[in-house]
Write a protein that holds these residues in place. Structure first.
Motif, PDB file in Angstrom:
ATOM      1  N   ILE A  28       0.843  -1.206   0.000  1.00  0.00           N
ATOM      2  CA  ILE A  28       0.000   0.000   0.000  1.00  0.00           C
ATOM      3  C   ILE A  28       0.872   1.247   0.000  1.00  0.00           C
ATOM      4  CG2 ILE A  28      -1.685   1.329   1.335  1.00  0.00           C
ATOM      5  CD1 ILE A  28      -2.745  -1.474   2.348  1.00  0.00           C
ATOM      6  N   ASP A  29       1.871   1.277   0.877  1.00  0.00           N
ATOM      7  CA  ASP A  29       2.717   2.464   0.986  1.00  0.00           C
ATOM      8  C   ASP A  29       3.595   2.687  -0.237  1.00  0.00           C
ATOM      9  OD1 ASP A  29       1.724   3.146   3.475  1.00  0.00           O
ATOM     10  OD2 ASP A  29       3.706   3.489   4.326  1.00  0.00           O
ATOM     11  N   ASN A  64       4.553   6.046  -4.817  1.00  0.00           N
ATOM     12  CA  ASN A  64       4.844   6.265  -6.231  1.00  0.00           C
ATOM     13  C   ASN A  64       3.747   7.087  -6.897  1.00  0.00           C
ATOM     14  OD1 ASN A  64       6.517   5.742  -8.659  1.00  0.00           O
ATOM     15  ND2 ASN A  64       4.603   4.815  -9.338  1.00  0.00           N
ATOM     16  N   LEU A  65       2.505   6.835  -6.533  1.00  0.00           N
ATOM     17  CA  LEU A  65       1.391   7.599  -7.108  1.00  0.00           C
ATOM     18  C   LEU A  65       1.535   9.082  -6.793  1.00  0.00           C
ATOM     19  CD1 LEU A  65      -1.356   7.573  -8.593  1.00  0.00           C
ATOM     20  CD2 LEU A  65      -2.425   7.222  -6.355  1.00  0.00           C
ATOM     21  N   THR A  66       1.972   9.384  -5.572  1.00  0.00           N
ATOM     22  CA  THR A  66       2.056  10.773  -5.127  1.00  0.00           C
ATOM     23  C   THR A  66       3.410  11.427  -5.387  1.00  0.00           C
ATOM     24  OG1 THR A  66       0.457  10.278  -3.400  1.00  0.00           O
ATOM     25  CG2 THR A  66       1.763  12.264  -3.100  1.00  0.00           C
ATOM     26  N   ALA A  67       4.503  10.690  -5.165  1.00  0.00           N
ATOM     27  CA  ALA A  67       5.831  11.304  -5.188  1.00  0.00           C
ATOM     28  C   ALA A  67       6.766  10.710  -6.238  1.00  0.00           C
ATOM     29  CB  ALA A  67       6.482  11.163  -3.807  1.00  0.00           C
ATOM     30  N   GLY A  68       6.291   9.737  -7.003  1.00  0.00           N
ATOM     31  CA  GLY A  68       7.123   9.123  -8.037  1.00  0.00           C
ATOM     32  C   GLY A  68       6.612   9.471  -9.414  1.00  0.00           C
ATOM     33  N   ASN A  69       6.524   8.468 -10.289  1.00  0.00           N
ATOM     34  CA  ASN A  69       6.068   8.764 -11.645  1.00  0.00           C
ATOM     35  C   ASN A  69       4.553   8.853 -11.757  1.00  0.00           C
ATOM     36  OD1 ASN A  69       5.055   6.137 -11.820  1.00  0.00           O
ATOM     37  ND2 ASN A  69       6.511   5.476 -13.392  1.00  0.00           N
ATOM     38  N   GLY A  70       3.846   8.592 -10.660  1.00  0.00           N
ATOM     39  CA  GLY A  70       2.390   8.768 -10.638  1.00  0.00           C
ATOM     40  C   GLY A  70       1.625   7.740 -11.442  1.00  0.00           C
ATOM     41  N   GLN A  71       2.271   6.631 -11.774  1.00  0.00           N
ATOM     42  CA  GLN A  71       1.650   5.672 -12.690  1.00  0.00           C
ATOM     43  C   GLN A  71       1.222   4.361 -12.043  1.00  0.00           C
ATOM     44  OE1 GLN A  71       0.880   6.366 -15.988  1.00  0.00           O
ATOM     45  NE2 GLN A  71       1.343   8.392 -15.187  1.00  0.00           N
ATOM     46  N   THR A  72       1.071   4.336 -10.715  1.00  0.00           N
ATOM     47  CA  THR A  72       0.637   3.106 -10.054  1.00  0.00           C
ATOM     48  C   THR A  72      -0.506   3.390  -9.086  1.00  0.00           C
ATOM     49  OG1 THR A  72       2.316   3.383  -8.320  1.00  0.00           O
ATOM     50  CG2 THR A  72       2.896   1.951 -10.192  1.00  0.00           C
ATOM     51  N   GLU A  73      -1.407   2.429  -8.986  1.00  0.00           N
ATOM     52  CA  GLU A  73      -2.491   2.474  -8.010  1.00  0.00           C
ATOM     53  C   GLU A  73      -2.651   1.083  -7.421  1.00  0.00           C
ATOM     54  OE1 GLU A  73      -6.093   5.321  -9.095  1.00  0.00           O
ATOM     55  OE2 GLU A  73      -5.713   3.846 -10.674  1.00  0.00           O
ATOM     56  N   THR A 114       7.544  -0.068 -13.026  1.00  0.00           N
ATOM     57  CA  THR A 114       8.024   1.200 -13.584  1.00  0.00           C
ATOM     58  C   THR A 114       9.445   0.978 -14.115  1.00  0.00           C
ATOM     59  OG1 THR A 114       8.767   2.017 -11.399  1.00  0.00           O
ATOM     60  CG2 THR A 114       6.512   2.551 -12.065  1.00  0.00           C
ATOM     61  N   ASP A 115      10.439   1.332 -13.330  1.00  0.00           N
ATOM     62  CA  ASP A 115      11.834   1.056 -13.675  1.00  0.00           C
ATOM     63  C   ASP A 115      12.688   1.232 -12.428  1.00  0.00           C
ATOM     64  OD1 ASP A 115      12.622   3.878 -13.465  1.00  0.00           O
ATOM     65  OD2 ASP A 115      11.725   4.151 -15.439  1.00  0.00           O
ATOM     66  N   LYS A 116      13.941   0.828 -12.530  1.00  0.00           N
ATOM     67  CA  LYS A 116      14.853   0.853 -11.377  1.00  0.00           C
ATOM     68  C   LYS A 116      15.068   2.279 -10.865  1.00  0.00           C
ATOM     69  CE  LYS A 116      19.106  -1.332  -9.809  1.00  0.00           C
ATOM     70  NZ  LYS A 116      18.503  -2.392  -9.020  1.00  0.00           N
ATOM     71  N   GLU A 117      15.228   3.221 -11.777  1.00  0.00           N
ATOM     72  CA  GLU A 117      15.466   4.612 -11.374  1.00  0.00           C
ATOM     73  C   GLU A 117      14.290   5.145 -10.556  1.00  0.00           C
ATOM     74  OE1 GLU A 117      16.197   9.001 -13.425  1.00  0.00           O
ATOM     75  OE2 GLU A 117      16.369   7.203 -14.666  1.00  0.00           O
ATOM     76  N   ASN A 118      13.081   4.884 -10.993  1.00  0.00           N
ATOM     77  CA  ASN A 118      11.903   5.341 -10.266  1.00  0.00           C
ATOM     78  C   ASN A 118      11.795   4.649  -8.904  1.00  0.00           C
ATOM     79  OD1 ASN A 118       9.272   6.855 -10.276  1.00  0.00           O
ATOM     80  ND2 ASN A 118       8.543   4.770  -9.974  1.00  0.00           N
ATOM     81  N   ALA A 119      12.036   3.338  -8.857  1.00  0.00           N
ATOM     82  CA  ALA A 119      11.987   2.606  -7.586  1.00  0.00           C
ATOM     83  C   ALA A 119      13.023   3.157  -6.611  1.00  0.00           C
ATOM     84  CB  ALA A 119      12.193   1.117  -7.821  1.00  0.00           C
ATOM     85  N   ASN A 120      14.226   3.467  -7.112  1.00  0.00           N
ATOM     86  CA  ASN A 120      15.265   4.043  -6.249  1.00  0.00           C
ATOM     87  C   ASN A 120      14.861   5.426  -5.747  1.00  0.00           C
ATOM     88  OD1 ASN A 120      16.964   1.828  -6.287  1.00  0.00           O
ATOM     89  ND2 ASN A 120      18.125   2.566  -8.059  1.00  0.00           N
ATOM     90  N   LEU A 121      14.184   6.201  -6.574  1.00  0.00           N
ATOM     91  CA  LEU A 121      13.686   7.513  -6.151  1.00  0.00           C
ATOM     92  C   LEU A 121      12.715   7.359  -4.978  1.00  0.00           C
ATOM     93  CD1 LEU A 121      13.231  10.605  -6.612  1.00  0.00           C
ATOM     94  CD2 LEU A 121      11.374   9.930  -8.166  1.00  0.00           C
ATOM     95  N   ILE A 122      11.795   6.407  -5.084  1.00  0.00           N
ATOM     96  CA  ILE A 122      10.820   6.203  -4.011  1.00  0.00           C
ATOM     97  C   ILE A 122      11.515   5.687  -2.759  1.00  0.00           C
ATOM     98  CG2 ILE A 122       8.767   4.895  -3.305  1.00  0.00           C
ATOM     99  CD1 ILE A 122       8.335   7.263  -5.307  1.00  0.00           C
TER     100      ILE A 122
END
Length: 192
Positions: free
Chosen positions: A21-22, A27-36, A178-186
């Motif tokens: 959930i978190d 990611n929805l709020t602070a990442g690429n915004g492409q997951t729910e 998404t991708d590794k870069e986005n996951a690392n950002l989160i």
């Protein structure tokens, strides 16, 4: 939008559900915004380990597999009837359907058991709760090649060995969606 279905059996472990959930929510709020993420159970109210009640978004009969890209399954406690729902034929059917459509399935700890029960882990690598040798032996007896590692990924099926792996499984799921870069950002934004 990539949608994740969180499949909850009665007796599910709150912590293991909450990481999905978190991470997906962050990611929805602070990442690429492409997951729910959406929750699902056999009934509208699902009681967790330690008796908290969660009202799910969907009951299992309402699910359209094509509406989701991934399935997440937390483990739970036998003492709280986890295996009653987890071994229900409707759980097996939905797990098999996700696998047949080559979607990601991520489980934590004893969440590997309903995956194995569905048959999709036969002759594949997997793992489960490692603090009691009986659990890994049970998984082996279900046709799984048990690997004693924290996280095992085989054919888009992710299994892990205990709650300590939960965040890493959720981050791995996000990376796959998404991708590794986005996951690392989160990870960084969440302080990991």
């Amino acid at each position: 939008m990539k949608r994740v279905l969180l499949l909850l059996a009665e007796g599910f472990e709150i912590y293991e559900a909450s990481v999905f959930i978190d991470v997906i929510g962050w990611n929805l709020t602070a990442g690429n915004g492409q997951t729910e993420l959406f929750t699902c159970g056999l009934k509208k109210e699902v009681k967790s380990t330690f008796n908290q009640i969660l009202i799910v978004d969907y009951v299992i009969d309402e699910i359209e597999i094509d509406d989701f890209e991934a399935l997440a399954i937390p483990g739970g406690f036998e003492e709280y009837n986890f295996y009653t729902d987890a071994y229900n034929h409707k759980f097996s059917e939905i797990i098999k359907s996700f696998h047949e459509k080559e979607k990601i399935i991520a489980s934590i700890c004893t969440g590997a058991f309903p995956v194995a029960k569905s048959g999709i882990l036969n002759d594949k690598n997997g793992t489960t709760y490692n603090q009691n040798p009986l659990r890994q032996e049970q998984l082996k007896n279900m046709g799984v090649n048990v690997i004693n590692e924290p996280i095992v990924d085989d054919d888009n099926i992710i299994t892990s060995w205990n709650p300590s792996t939960a965040m890493n499984v959720a981050f791995l799921l996000l990376e796959r969606l998404t991708d590794k870069e986005n996951a690392n950002l989160i990870k960084k934004k969440m302080g990991f």
